[in-house]
Design a protein around this motif. Structure first.
Motif, PDB file in Angstrom:
ATOM      1  N   VAL H 157      40.033  45.782  66.914  1.00 21.14           N
ATOM      2  CA  VAL H 157      40.174  44.742  65.894  1.00 21.14           C
ATOM      3  C   VAL H 157      39.001  44.646  64.936  1.00 21.14           C
ATOM      4  O   VAL H 157      39.102  43.945  63.925  1.00 21.14           O
ATOM      5  CB  VAL H 157      40.422  43.364  66.540  1.00 21.14           C
ATOM      6  N   ALA H 158      37.867  45.327  65.224  1.00 18.76           N
ATOM      7  CA  ALA H 158      36.782  45.276  64.247  1.00 18.76           C
ATOM      8  C   ALA H 158      37.179  45.961  62.950  1.00 18.76           C
ATOM      9  O   ALA H 158      36.536  45.770  61.921  1.00 18.76           O
ATOM     10  CB  ALA H 158      35.512  45.901  64.831  1.00 18.76           C
ATOM     11  N   MET H 182      35.335  45.592  76.219  1.00 22.24           N
ATOM     12  CA  MET H 182      34.587  44.562  75.481  1.00 22.24           C
ATOM     13  C   MET H 182      35.320  43.223  75.563  1.00 22.24           C
ATOM     14  O   MET H 182      35.544  42.710  76.643  1.00 22.24           O
ATOM     15  CB  MET H 182      34.342  45.006  74.043  1.00 22.24           C
ATOM     16  N   GLU H 183      35.732  42.658  74.441  1.00 21.73           N
ATOM     17  CA  GLU H 183      36.379  41.346  74.470  1.00 21.73           C
ATOM     18  C   GLU H 183      37.898  41.439  74.598  1.00 21.73           C
ATOM     19  O   GLU H 183      38.573  40.423  74.719  1.00 21.73           O
ATOM     20  CB  GLU H 183      35.983  40.516  73.251  1.00 21.73           C
ATOM     21  N   ALA H 185      40.264  41.886  72.590  1.00 21.10           N
ATOM     22  CA  ALA H 185      41.030  41.131  71.602  1.00 21.10           C
ATOM     23  C   ALA H 185      42.265  41.864  71.108  1.00 21.10           C
ATOM     24  O   ALA H 185      43.205  41.252  70.596  1.00 21.10           O
ATOM     25  CB  ALA H 185      40.130  40.782  70.411  1.00 21.10           C
ATOM     26  N   SER H 188      45.643  40.500  72.185  1.00 25.70           N
ATOM     27  CA  SER H 188      46.132  39.305  71.485  1.00 25.70           C
ATOM     28  C   SER H 188      46.746  39.670  70.148  1.00 25.70           C
ATOM     29  O   SER H 188      47.794  39.142  69.773  1.00 25.70           O
ATOM     30  CB  SER H 188      44.982  38.316  71.260  1.00 25.70           C
ATOM     31  N   VAL H 189      46.092  40.547  69.405  1.00 26.08           N
ATOM     32  CA  VAL H 189      46.589  40.897  68.084  1.00 26.08           C
ATOM     33  C   VAL H 189      47.916  41.648  68.212  1.00 26.08           C
ATOM     34  O   VAL H 189      48.886  41.345  67.515  1.00 26.08           O
ATOM     35  CB  VAL H 189      45.536  41.715  67.310  1.00 26.08           C
ATOM     36  N   GLY H 191      49.961  41.529  70.761  1.00 26.45           N
ATOM     37  CA  GLY H 191      50.939  40.573  71.279  1.00 26.45           C
ATOM     38  C   GLY H 191      51.506  39.667  70.199  1.00 26.45           C
ATOM     39  O   GLY H 191      52.662  39.229  70.282  1.00 26.45           O
ATOM     40  N   SER H 215      34.915  40.350  80.878  1.00 31.71           N
ATOM     41  CA  SER H 215      35.136  39.737  79.564  1.00 31.71           C
ATOM     42  C   SER H 215      36.510  40.115  79.033  1.00 31.71           C
ATOM     43  O   SER H 215      37.259  39.254  78.547  1.00 31.71           O
ATOM     44  CB  SER H 215      34.034  40.144  78.587  1.00 31.71           C
ATOM     45  N   GLY H 219      39.684  37.607  78.622  1.00 29.78           N
ATOM     46  CA  GLY H 219      40.242  37.506  77.280  1.00 29.78           C
ATOM     47  C   GLY H 219      41.750  37.759  77.273  1.00 29.78           C
ATOM     48  O   GLY H 219      42.510  37.066  76.598  1.00 29.78           O
ATOM     49  N   SER H 223      44.864  34.964  76.567  1.00 33.38           N
ATOM     50  CA  SER H 223      45.276  35.324  75.212  1.00 33.38           C
ATOM     51  C   SER H 223      46.098  34.221  74.563  1.00 33.38           C
ATOM     52  O   SER H 223      46.966  33.607  75.187  1.00 33.38           O
ATOM     53  CB  SER H 223      46.110  36.600  75.256  1.00 33.38           C
ATOM     54  N   CYS H 224      45.846  34.000  73.278  1.00 35.89           N
ATOM     55  CA  CYS H 224      46.627  33.019  72.528  1.00 35.89           C
ATOM     56  C   CYS H 224      48.026  33.560  72.204  1.00 35.89           C
ATOM     57  O   CYS H 224      48.880  32.808  71.758  1.00 35.89           O
ATOM     58  CB  CYS H 224      45.880  32.614  71.268  1.00 35.89           C
TER      59      CYS H 224
END
Lengths: 249, 249, 249, 249, 249, 249, 249, 249
Positions: H157-158, H182-183, H185, H188-189, H191, H215, H219, H223-224
């Motif tokens: 996601v970076a 890492m995190e 993320a 989530s993206v 998903g 981590s 995460g 996840s949101c």
């Protein structure tokens, strides 16, 4: 019971000045009194320098009253109940009018004798205003145990000049108690400024990554300044015990 | 630099016996010598009672040699390098033949003066044979710092009579260092037996739920015996610093 | 259902003394009764030596009442509801007058038969007064399960003589339950003093680095004394189950 | 030393059949022999049913050899060194040809007597092939301690029929040791199937969220099946100690 | 917005059937409506198969009402508010009479259309009675999302026959949701019995070493049975989302 | 007090325009005012750019009132009390009518001057509606400290288009504060989209494996996007301090 | 790609100066080059101010070489490989002679242009000699990113005068990076002394309760000084990224 | 063995076409073969859709060889050994020339049949180059299990455009495996972008506050984005099992 006391008792048995059953009873009953829910330890003062203290949480009020009554009948010194909520104070006051409540320190003292004092003093240093309850627990406990105490509050490292300006309070003490929450950095700074033993008390003051005092606890344990002994989180009482032992050497 | 020293310097400035730039230099250069990678703190002895000790891990051998050289030129006392692997010893020996290696304690001493001694002694008590390296770090450090030391090893609570039998070593000490891994219960038992301050060192000895010393650390912090100050896991050095401060009071 | 039972059932099917659908039903309905929100396990007594116990938290009062009613109709033994707050007791009492509430132990027993007893006994030993509720949960549970119990409370290691003085209670037991919070050191000391199996119950008594019982839990798991089995924090009930199984061997 | 032994000694002193210094010596020297780095506990067998075992990690080879020599001279039974790497075996073999190495169990036995056996047996059940080393540590230790053992390996719950099919091994045992890593669910399933005490050993087998055995440890501690006592991660030795105590009741 | 939609929009811009500012607005306003405190995501249904769900905690009642009103005006489907305390239900009911409250599942549905159903079904299996609220959150959510659901409650592994007896419910499902607290072993056993995907929900049911659901969470993550996907502790909603996606394939 | 100020003071002493005791007093009293329970740091503004802020938790209402009174008498700027519950607001209002309460941000401002503004702005971006209280604490604090602020709320990564659509708010800011709970992924996505410094605030929003904000905290610390500075969980105030320092460069 | 760039592209499409497939390609290929095992992000410089950096761990040497080659062909600036062991340097040197190895900082720079410099500077401050590798990673990274850097090493709080004496280096910086292990207290002290933003880097230096940097991390997150942004443990690179963004504002 | 199979067997017994001992044997021997150190589960394929896989760590090479030999003799399908170091491959190759080593995936396949394929595919998406080994474990396992796979690597996601640009790979899959350290993320993206079930694999890639994958694990669990099932850290194999079950529905 140490070897010398054992030898003396053995001698009395040998001399037949003490018969065996009496000796056995002595060995059994001297050190504590059994209330079934508590075995009040009257030997502790001899062993560890201060009578048994009543740690209040988890005890019922009748249990606390029972222990106080027992101690009133068998000792003559002051009695300390720590972590005492107001209802503990009320319960003890029903038993004796000598009960004094130090609210901020959450401590009840049955004050039957004036507190002793020492020439040397214990410095109690706190990082922030919010740490004062724990600092007062330490200070009051130390005073009950017969120590002179000097307080120095709200000198955390975010305004290091406040500490540097009062460094004499620290450097003239015989032992220093440092009370700090958040990152607990005050212990490291004080430890680096003095050649006196430092007893560090992490507090649960803070939030988030403080994790109920873990940040301060770990900070004090890993301090870059040597010669710091750490007690449990919020344990002002334990810090005072250690400092009192040192101050009375 | 405390208030008294500041006042003296200010007086000299007022008297014009010291000019301002000299005063500024003094304020700047007195306390340490800057090697860029290290600022060797020669003021520490005045502040905290013992010269700066070289903590070896994370330093390169040339850095350690540089610091030792600098200390050799500017001090006359003994020099201690802690957590020193054999190669650290070799590196220091290249600089000076006075280097002595205490292998079990992982400590190098540049011994330029005989160790001082005290009338009172520090008791170093260990729970098991496996805790001896940490106990030795404490004992050697305390000796280098000029203390008399008595050792009592392998008296863990699974055979409580081994401790009770040697309780005199504990009760005649001025301060007691307790070194224990696993559940660290020895600190509680010793703390309940003596009126002397106890410095507890959790060790990483153990496995599984020991979690590298956490079980002993938490056990010591939450000890039911009061008056125990805890240092970092395996930190025999730090325990000796605190005990030495107490023993020298 | 073990192999022997399976063989017997197969024989009956082979003999045509049992038809297939009946066999299937037996396999299906023997072991539990389905209340939809609960499948009450009437086979547990055969398998694990004691009828299903109602763990109260997380169940609604009507659910608890429903389970008790079901058990009243299908069993004749005593019924135990653990971790029962007063309202649970009230709810069960609405169903049956035989309900007895052990407040300190937070346990409700529907007492339809006198408790059995054993020649050998289970010793329940607690470190402090504050540990008594968990110790009582263990003691009452063991008694309901038909065991003789002896209690020994407030013998924590900070006053080790209180335990040594009562060591007979421990050494004459068939199995010992040790209940302790804070650092949980009592389990190690008791484990070192007896050749009987020790079941250790860490309690959440303490604060700060106790972390809700973790310090005692880790201390007991890493005990230097061997032969200690540990149950969950505050799990007096589970300790009694294990001790009862041992005591009934 | 229990009250009866104390009474006997006191009587001898009273009778003057034993003089005071001899009595003191007895009290001091009976229970252990002091090698300075180790205080070998010869009283442990009386107290806890099995002679002191040599836990190898953290001890130097000369220390282990010294302890074995001391035990060879003062006892006649078998000697067990646990967590013994091959070099420990080699070191002990230098001392005595009776050393036997159980490689998978990482155990050295100085076998001076045939192992005793019991009518009842201990079942050692493992979840997976990878758990076998810990299971073998338990099995070998139990055998050295004079127990009959039955092994049942690789019956983890992902193929529950493998366990159900061998349920007799479990149900006929006097006590069951369950060895499992990952989520440790086997302990719950076995605990639900038997009325015998279960000693559960979490292993560090697994990765990631296993966290070196924490997942299995927590799973066993919070098991929905009652009557399970848990020992430290990978602690096959400790499980055998507890099971042996139970099996010998 | 995926590549195809981008191409279409670009074509319209090229054709001048859409001017640039309109295109920009479309890119900006199509996917959500901005209420400042919330950006209600109306594009989510297209992307992820179900309209945005209102997660109630942390939102004020007026905020929840605002979001419901906005969704009522812009959609025609059912609206789900999860983790809804009774006051959330009351607040939504003020807005619309179509609100239905599933108390045990803590879910509010604004039911404007009958729930759809599927030929295949999702099995929702719970270990204990106390796990039912989380299981119901999963079941109700799945039903709102248009799935047929079958419930199987209180079949935990301490009485494994209760599960084995109902194994058909599991093996005929298209996907299985396993809800379990304590050690979470049910997920492993179910995972070993079926070739269908298993979504595991650890619950916070338990105490002590359960640590708010960590024991079940770790147990499920390290399960010896493969093919288990784990969602957050107590996250019945999330499990239903995943199971619904699978059931609708 | 920096070197320049020290030099100036020394000069005055040398010139005898300042006598020694006055100089000492200056050194002692300039930087703070001692209320015993608090040492209000009036030097902080010079050092760190904003006057001391009153962190409300852990302080008694009289202590807060005392500090506010002291600041009212000695400063002329705005006064901020953070983490202020309504009763703190009431207590401050008793002292001064200028108190303004920002309820969502839990902040009290004694507004004696209009807030300053900056040409550049700080963007405060939040992932969800539930994160708004922390985001508002950051936004209000930044405004009190004299910064222009732009808010962008509810743009979490589960609907990434909501952020992409408003990317200008982020890319035109001078510094960005990202406030997010759950997995905190928004910080990584924002960090990858902008060349401006990002200050990330993890919030305790979430449940289960969120562990009070740990999941977001770890996610932000290990972000795959570089150049993100993280503050404590829920620490909107601290984020504003850092962002304000950057915005005022 | 931000809104302005999108508008421009849309205009070109509208003008038919760019056809749709070209536009699509641009949208697809502009931002990165796909090496299958890596998608090298050439757009990152536009977005986040510095070209993609090669994080070495976990990449094979051929992968690193492939990425460097790709960047050499498509960019003209300097290339940074972080956390680079000597073999990474050797591998890159095979590709290009411009590779420079900063050993202490574990960084390889392919230096094709002289480093830019800034009028303002970044102060990199470390607590101890052992923290220098992380500090150097920060310093070298900042220099490669075109910043002027000033180093101040070994000024930890156990000798607070070493910092106070060099406070000018801190107070004249535009932004300060503080690198500290153990308890990380240096960040709090520096944060209290300056009005500049502070980026704090906890290091894993320490042992025992340091837990690989957790003590310093928590200490910095809970610092009593405001305005401190924390990066990951040992993440000198990330600190430099944030400081560089601030320094270039 | 499910109810239907049980009924069939019972019928045969009733019909006397199968005698009781044979029935018992069948019940006992059908499901696995007992090698003492392993009970190879040949019933697993029927139950869970894929034959037992050899998890290599913790098994000796002879044990692995024994299991492979046993499977070669009793099955005809492909055999998978996961987490296989090169020496495992060598050991298996000694047994059969059909062994193929997927080095990056650390997987050995005894390939006796061509892999099957599916019309629908599983997308395996990784965040970074360093995550590829885990991603490959997932991809290879899925292929062995008869699935078509599409890989999309290094789309963290970076640089969110790298993912958005390849969003078709995700949206056309039947199920998506997201591998990220890492995190974490990326889960989530992804998903939030797809209506397909997402199986998330946290990896241990990262350092410091990554804590070996915690981590990313936390995460993903918090996840949101809903509908994400998480497997153990680095568990590419488990993710493939779940995805394969879904893909084969």
């Amino acid at each position: 019971m140490n070897t010398d006391q054992l030898r003396e008792l053995l001698k009395s048995v040998q001399n037949s000045t003490v018969d065996i059953d009496t000796a056995l009873d002595k060995l059994k009953e001297l050190p504590y009194h059994d209330l079934s829910y508590a075995k009040v330890d009257y030997h502790r003062e001899i062993r560890s320098g201060f009578p048994e203290v009543i740690y209040s949480p988890g005890k019922t009020l009748p249990q606390i009253q029972g222990i106080v009554k027992d101690m009133l009948g068998r000792t003559e010194g002051n009695i300390l109940a720590s972590r005492a909520e107001p209802e503990v104070y009320e319960a003890i006051r029903e038993i004796t009018p000598d009960a004094v409540y130090y609210k901020e320190a959450r401590s009840v003292v049955v004050k039957r004798q004036p507190y002793a004092a020492t020439d040397s003093y214990i410095a109690v240093v706190s990082a922030g205003t919010s740490d004062i309850p724990v600092a007062e627990e330490a200070a009051v406990t130390a005073e009950v145990m017969g120590n002179t105490v000097r307080r120095l509050y709200d000198v955390g490292v975010a305004g290091i000049h406040r500490l540097l300006d009062n460094v004499d309070v620290v450097s003239h003490a015989k032992v220093v108690i440092v009370v700090a929450g958040m990152e607990g950095a005050l212990a490291s700074v004080v430890g680096g400024l003095t050649d006196k033993p430092v007893v560090a008390v992490p507090t649960s003051i803070g939030y988030g990554a403080n994790f109920g005092g873990i940040s301060a606890l770990l900070g004090m344990l890993t301090s870059c300044a040597s010669g710091i002994g750490v007690v449990n989180i919020d344990n002002g009482f334990g810090a005072a015990c250690m400092a009192s032992k040192i101050n009375h050497l």
